[in-house]
Design an enzyme around this catalytic site. Structure first.
Site, PDB file in Angstrom:
ATOM      1  CG  ASN A 127      -1.833   1.128   1.321  1.00 27.78           C
ATOM      2  OD1 ASN A 127      -1.425   2.250   1.065  1.00 27.78           O
ATOM      3  ND2 ASN A 127      -3.070   0.892   1.683  1.00 27.78           N
ATOM      4  CB  THR A 144     -17.293  -2.948  17.642  1.00 28.55           C
ATOM      5  OG1 THR A 144     -17.229  -4.290  17.214  1.00 28.55           O
ATOM      6  CG2 THR A 144     -18.679  -2.608  18.140  1.00 28.55           C
ATOM      7  CD  GLU A 175      -7.014  -0.283   0.907  1.00 26.17           C
ATOM      8  OE1 GLU A 175      -7.144   0.800   1.503  1.00 26.17           O
ATOM      9  OE2 GLU A 175      -6.209  -1.149   1.264  1.00 26.17           O
TER      10      GLU A 175
HETATM   11  N1  PXP Z   1      -5.705  -2.973   4.095  1.00 27.03           N
HETATM   12  C1  PXP Z   1      -6.655  -2.012   4.120  1.00 27.03           C
HETATM   13  C2  PXP Z   1      -8.035  -2.364   3.716  1.00 27.03           C
HETATM   14  C3  PXP Z   1      -6.335  -0.693   4.497  1.00 27.03           C
HETATM   15  O1  PXP Z   1      -7.299   0.250   4.511  1.00 27.03           O
HETATM   16  C4  PXP Z   1      -5.000  -0.386   4.824  1.00 27.03           C
HETATM   17  C5  PXP Z   1      -4.614   1.011   5.141  1.00 27.03           C
HETATM   18  O2  PXP Z   1      -5.171   1.425   6.286  1.00 27.03           O
HETATM   19  C6  PXP Z   1      -4.057  -1.412   4.797  1.00 27.03           C
HETATM   20  C7  PXP Z   1      -4.434  -2.697   4.431  1.00 27.03           C
HETATM   21  C8  PXP Z   1      -2.624  -1.166   5.142  1.00 27.03           C
HETATM   22  O3  PXP Z   1      -2.502  -0.855   6.490  1.00 27.03           O
HETATM   23  P1  PXP Z   1      -1.101  -0.434   7.085  1.00 27.03           P
HETATM   24  O4  PXP Z   1      -0.735   0.877   6.443  1.00 27.03           O
HETATM   25  O5  PXP Z   1      -1.340  -0.326   8.535  1.00 27.03           O
HETATM   26  O6  PXP Z   1      -0.105  -1.500   6.714  1.00 27.03           O
END
Ligand code: PXP
Length: 247
Positions: A7, A110, A79
């Site tokens: 991400n 929650t 997303e």
């Molecule tokens: N998966 C989803 C659905 C997310 O919204 C996010 C970002 O919040 C992530 C994974 C990645 O999370 P992180 O940045 O905590 O690794």
């Protein structure tokens, strides 16, 4: 092998901190460019790139997503919230997959996943549209039986189990219980015919346990990889996470 979706939103967070009002999102002195970093992630072993085009556009911008969409080499996971505007955007973009996430407080369970039980009609509209367009839908849900069973009924092929509550409890008394919920949730989702992904709050420490969740197809990881890249470089950050996921 467990796949890694990186991400890259937080690379855009850094850019927006300085260039929010610049108009352009790349070129000249505007840095960092999350699209360039996405290619680097893939060269280093990432299996896909995840971006969250938020309603408030706080990090990734439309132009970033469109540039990623034009790149034929990137397996893009978008997303998005369950809104008509985002549905239209995704149908035009045609990413490999979309992951439906909550955008506003009232859509959140929650623990913080999308409440697909409460919002089943809204979720079904998006899932049906994506299925018809050949775009895979993933539902970002808490590892709770009611959410998993509804996800299967909504004919989304994938779920992404929210690992945030587990990550928050990692150094606290609730860790074992949160981990057990994820294991049970993954088993239930697998039996229901769902592909099991997971994400949120996964880092270089908790990955040793997270990777033992059964039936994992892909992990989506952002903050820890982008943060580590500041000291080690992105290539090393991606390679090390991939190696820890699949020792
Ligand atoms: N998966 C989803 C659905 C997310 O919204 C996010 C970002 O919040 C992530 C994974 C990645 O999370 P992180 O940045 O905590 O690794």
């Amino acid at each position: 092998m467990i796949l890694l979706g990186v991400n890259i939103d937080h690379a855009a967070t850094l850019r927006q901190a300085r260039y929010r009002s610049a108009g352009a999102t790349h070129g000249g002195a505007i840095e960092p460019d999350p699209v360039e970093l996405a290619f680097r992630c893939e060269k280093a072993g990432a299996d896909g790139i995840t971006v969250h085009l938020r309603e408030d556009r706080r990090h990734i911008q439309d132009e970033d997503v469109l540039r990623l969409g034009r790149s034929k080499t990137t397996r893009l996971n978008l997303e998005m919230a369950c809104t008509p505007a985002m549905t239209e955007f995704a149908l035009k973009l045609k990413p490999h997959s979309v992951c439906l996430v909550p955008e506003s407080r009232e859509e959140i369970t929650t623990e913080g996943g999308l409440d697909v039980v409460k919002h089943r009609d809204k979720v079904a509209r998006v899932t049906d549209a994506m299925n018809a367009a050949g775009i895979k839908t993933s539902l970002f849900i808490d590892p709770d039986p009611a959410q998993i069973e509804m996800s299967a009924r909504l004919t989304a092929p994938w779920v992404e189990l929210h690992t945030g509550a587990y990550a928050n409890a990692y150094y606290a008394a609730g860790r074992a219980a949160e981990f057990a919920r994820l294991v049970a949730g993954a088993r239930l989702a697998h039996v229901a015919g769902l592909v099991v992904n997971a994400g949120h709050g996964i880092n270089y420490v908790n990955i040793a346990e997270v990777r033992t969740i059964p039936h994992l197809h892909e992990l989506n990881i952002g903050h820890s990889i982008i943060s580590r890249a500041l000291s080690t470089g992105l290539d090393e950050a991606v390679r090390t996470m991939k190696a820890l996921m699949n020792p």
